[in-house]
Design an enzyme around this catalytic site. Structure first.
Site, mmCIF file in Angstrom:
data_model
loop_
_atom_site.group_PDB
_atom_site.id
_atom_site.type_symbol
_atom_site.label_atom_id
_atom_site.label_comp_id
_atom_site.label_asym_id
_atom_site.label_seq_id
_atom_site.Cartn_x
_atom_site.Cartn_y
_atom_site.Cartn_z
ATOM 1 N N ASP A 29 0.862 -1.188 0.000
ATOM 2 C CA ASP A 29 0.000 0.000 0.000
ATOM 3 C C ASP A 29 0.899 1.239 0.000
ATOM 4 O O ASP A 29 1.858 1.327 0.761
ATOM 5 C CB ASP A 29 -0.901 -0.005 1.233
ATOM 6 N N ILE A 30 0.578 2.161 -0.870
ATOM 7 C CA ILE A 30 1.422 3.348 -1.058
ATOM 8 C C ILE A 30 1.324 4.315 0.141
ATOM 9 O O ILE A 30 2.221 5.135 0.353
ATOM 10 C CB ILE A 30 1.056 4.057 -2.399
ATOM 11 N N GLU A 88 -12.178 3.768 -1.194
ATOM 12 C CA GLU A 88 -11.378 4.681 -2.015
ATOM 13 C C GLU A 88 -11.167 4.146 -3.429
ATOM 14 O O GLU A 88 -11.286 4.889 -4.401
ATOM 15 C CB GLU A 88 -10.023 4.895 -1.307
ATOM 16 N N HIS A 93 -10.179 -5.567 -3.114
ATOM 17 C CA HIS A 93 -8.852 -5.758 -2.531
ATOM 18 C C HIS A 93 -8.960 -6.057 -1.043
ATOM 19 O O HIS A 93 -9.912 -5.663 -0.383
ATOM 20 C CB HIS A 93 -7.942 -4.549 -2.768
ATOM 21 N N HIS A 95 -6.684 -5.761 2.540
ATOM 22 C CA HIS A 95 -5.508 -5.198 3.222
ATOM 23 C C HIS A 95 -4.935 -6.263 4.155
ATOM 24 O O HIS A 95 -5.690 -6.863 4.945
ATOM 25 C CB HIS A 95 -5.901 -4.006 4.098
HETATM 26 P P1 AMP Z 1 -9.785 1.473 0.334
HETATM 27 O O1 AMP Z 1 -10.397 1.429 -1.062
HETATM 28 O O2 AMP Z 1 -10.588 2.344 1.273
HETATM 29 O O3 AMP Z 1 -9.535 0.101 0.888
HETATM 30 O O4 AMP Z 1 -8.375 2.201 0.193
HETATM 31 C C1 AMP Z 1 -7.545 1.960 -0.917
HETATM 32 C C2 AMP Z 1 -6.108 1.779 -0.491
HETATM 33 O O5 AMP Z 1 -5.341 1.720 -1.675
HETATM 34 C C3 AMP Z 1 -5.545 2.919 0.371
HETATM 35 O O6 AMP Z 1 -4.975 2.354 1.550
HETATM 36 C C4 AMP Z 1 -4.499 3.565 -0.535
HETATM 37 O O7 AMP Z 1 -3.365 4.025 0.177
HETATM 38 C C5 AMP Z 1 -4.140 2.432 -1.491
HETATM 39 N N1 AMP Z 1 -3.689 2.885 -2.791
HETATM 40 C C6 AMP Z 1 -4.293 3.788 -3.607
HETATM 41 N N2 AMP Z 1 -3.573 3.951 -4.751
HETATM 42 C C7 AMP Z 1 -2.498 3.128 -4.636
HETATM 43 C C8 AMP Z 1 -1.386 2.846 -5.472
HETATM 44 N N3 AMP Z 1 -1.208 3.440 -6.671
HETATM 45 N N4 AMP Z 1 -0.451 1.940 -5.046
HETATM 46 C C9 AMP Z 1 -0.608 1.326 -3.842
HETATM 47 N N5 AMP Z 1 -1.638 1.561 -3.009
HETATM 48 C C10 AMP Z 1 -2.572 2.445 -3.393
#
Ligand code: AMP
Length: 129
Positions: A29-30, A88, A93, A95
């Site tokens: 995760d970025i 988001e 996905h 975590h």
């Molecule tokens: P959520 O959809 O609420 O589970 O959050 C999406 C997750 O994806 C967040 O923790 C972001 O930090 C992560 N994220 C978003 N864009 C990227 C990316 N390009 N590379 C890695 N992680 C990402």
């Protein structure tokens, strides 16, 4: 318009890759909440985790299990927590977060890690899977 995770799966956006097979991909995760915070996705884009068909859902969880085992070897911790949020990025996905206490699973507290540290963590996790 493909999701950001579809672009990552297609190699059009870079990521700190941890593991992949034909159907699934794991990368850091970025905006991590802990060192080694990893996302596990199906390469096939489906917005919501619980809309995956049973076969793909089980495949994703088995892949996540393998990644979690490697993650715990690479980043010593009490447990690997698994969380599903999905507010988001509209691409299913999971975590995976190394934790030592319940309070470590706090998505409002982000770490700032250097690109070097992210690369080092991704490589160490990959080696342990
Ligand atoms: P959520 O959809 O609420 O589970 O959050 C999406 C997750 O994806 C967040 O923790 C972001 O930090 C992560 N994220 C978003 N864009 C990227 C990316 N390009 N590379 C890695 N992680 C990402």
């Amino acid at each position: 318009m493909p999701s950001v995770f579809s672009l990552i799966a297609a190699g059009e956006i870079p990521c700190y890759k941890v593991a992949e097979d034909e159907r699934f991909l794991a990368f850091l995760d970025i905006n991590p909440i802990a060192e080694g915070h990893t996302l596990v996705i199906p390469k096939h884009e489906v917005s919501y985790l619980f809309d995956l068909d049973d076969e793909e859902y089980v495949g994703l969880e088995l892949f996540a299990k393998k990644v979690a085992r490697g993650l715990q070897r690479a980043v010593p911790c009490v447990r690997i927590a698994e969380a599903v949020i999905g507010l988001e990025v509209p691409h299913a996905h999971i975590h995976l977060v190394p934790i030592n206490s319940e309070g470590d699973l706090n998505f409002s507290k982000k770490l700032t890690l250097t690109p070097e540290r992210m690369s080092e963590l991704a490589a160490r996790i990959a080696e342990n899977i």
